[in-house]
Design a protein around this motif. Structure first.
Motif, short mmCIF file in Angstrom:
data_model
loop_
_atom_site.label_atom_id
_atom_site.label_comp_id
_atom_site.label_asym_id
_atom_site.label_seq_id
_atom_site.Cartn_x
_atom_site.Cartn_y
_atom_site.Cartn_z
N VAL A 40 46.65 24.30 42.16
CA VAL A 40 46.18 23.92 40.89
C VAL A 40 44.97 24.87 40.40
N GLY A 50 48.85 10.48 44.34
CA GLY A 50 47.65 11.40 44.91
C GLY A 50 47.04 11.00 45.92
N ARG A 85 49.43 20.71 43.75
CA ARG A 85 50.51 19.95 43.37
C ARG A 85 51.58 19.82 44.31
N GLU A 87 55.22 16.42 42.36
CA GLU A 87 54.27 16.51 41.39
C GLU A 87 53.21 15.44 41.47
N SER A 134 45.11 13.56 38.17
CA SER A 134 46.07 13.26 36.94
C SER A 134 46.17 11.78 37.08
N ARG A 151 49.53 14.93 43.29
CA ARG A 151 48.41 15.64 43.53
C ARG A 151 47.50 15.44 44.85
#
Length: 342
Positions: free
Chosen positions: A309, A125, A336, A262, A29, A264
């Motif tokens: 995910v 991330g 996540r 949140e 994301s 990743r």
């Protein structure tokens, strides 16, 4: 990264082709102001894809954009690699992005301290693309492949002391058998270990071609088989020399600790040993209860800090495999970060 040193080599560009690049961007994301850590920098292909996506917030497709056409927006990508040669090359390749991209030599198990050196706390991330890159297997100097007859080295980090030649020439038959069986899943492990011990009594085995030829004599080679019979042995030695499985377990732990809520995690693996570790780790860290079966009630107090995910493994498309055959065994898993007190 690439799955095996025995794969057929096809013409390729100067840089290693990043596997599942669009799927990684989507899975992470990526956004314009995000902070991302590429724990396996290599030639910088995935980092470049992330930087492109950071400059194109409305698009998740990055592989068709020329490198010079886009500058990343606010945010940062930190690339880490054990291989100083890779770090230097990627830093030069991506220097046009300025301070938005930074590269550092190190082990991704130390990603928290390496990130802190660059003023980074939690990140949005983390990517781990396991194995080795096409550059490392195609170019001389690494001893990872029997495509080049060179010293039996296999170290990503040249400051490490132990080489593949050390293992081949110093492990006893039992140790070699266990190594080939456990890390290479080699069915002829004992016969190969015995042959190596016998061969090295005359002189040490010091070259990739010499070891590959010895394995081929013992195992044989079917003409229709595209994978060289020494592939499993080379895989086992490479994994052992670089402590890849131990690093993977520790790196996954480090990644979870570094991700903000949140954030990743994306992990690309290429063989069952790696994928099993990733699968089990994600399953454990996303489980509500990890008590042994049979207990009348939960007593573990497990507080999950990850949510899976993709329940199904993401694999390359037929089109990607046709363009980049070395991607064919890639498996992408995504998770996540969630609040552990939920």
């Amino acid at each position: 990264m690439s799955p095996a040193s025995g794969d057929t080599v096809m013409p390729s560009p100067y840089y290693h082709l990043p596997v599942l690049a669009d799927e990684v961007i989507s899975g992470l994301s990526v956004n314009r102001g995000g902070i991302y850590l590429d724990g396996t920098l290599g030639d910088g292909g995935h980092s470049l894809a992330i930087l492109r996506a950071m400059s194109q917030p409305d698009s998740t497709s990055t592989t068709d954009l020329p490198e010079e056409d886009h500058q990343a927006g606010p945010g940062m990508v930190l690339g880490i690699d054990l291989d100083r040669r890779a770090v230097d090359g990627a830093a030069g390749r991506l220097e046009s992005f300025g301070p938005v991209f930074r590269a550092t030599q190190g082990n991704y198990t130390d990603m928290a301290s390496l990130a802190a050196r660059h003023g980074l706390g939690q990140v949005d991330g983390v990517l781990l693309d396991l194995g080795f890159s096409s550059r490392q297997v195609d170019r001389p100097g690494y001893g990872l492949s029997f495509q080049n007859d060179e010293p039996l080295d296999m170290r990503y980090d040249l400051s490490q002391e132990i080489t593949a030649a050390d293992l081949v020439n110093n492990y006893n038959e039992t140790e070699l058998t266990d190594l080939f069986r456990r890390l290479g899943e080699e069915p002829r492990a004992r016969a190969l270990a015995r042959a190596i011990v016998r061969e090295r009594t005359a002189r040490p085995i010091g070259a990739t071609g010499e070891l590959a030829a010895l394995v081929e004599r013992i195992v044989g080679r079917k003409r229709a088989h595209r994978i060289h019979p020494a592939t499993r042995v080379f895989q086992a030695l490479r994994i052992a020399v670089n402590r890849e499985l131990e690093n993977l377990q520790a790196g996954l732990e480090a990644a979870v600790g570094l991700l903000r809520p949140e954030g990743r995690l994306a992990v690309i693996s290429y063989h069952s040993l790696e994928d099993r570790i990733v699968k089990n780790f994600l399953a454990h860290r996303s489980a509500i209860c990890v008590c042994p079966p049979g207990l009348p009630q939960c007593v573990c107090g497990q507080m999950p800090d990850l949510a899976i995910v993709n329940r199904r493994i993401i694999r390359p498309t037929d089109e990607e495999v046709a363009f980049n055959p070395r991607s064919r065994s890639a498996r992408l898993r995504l998770a996540r970060r969630i609040q552990s007190d939920l």
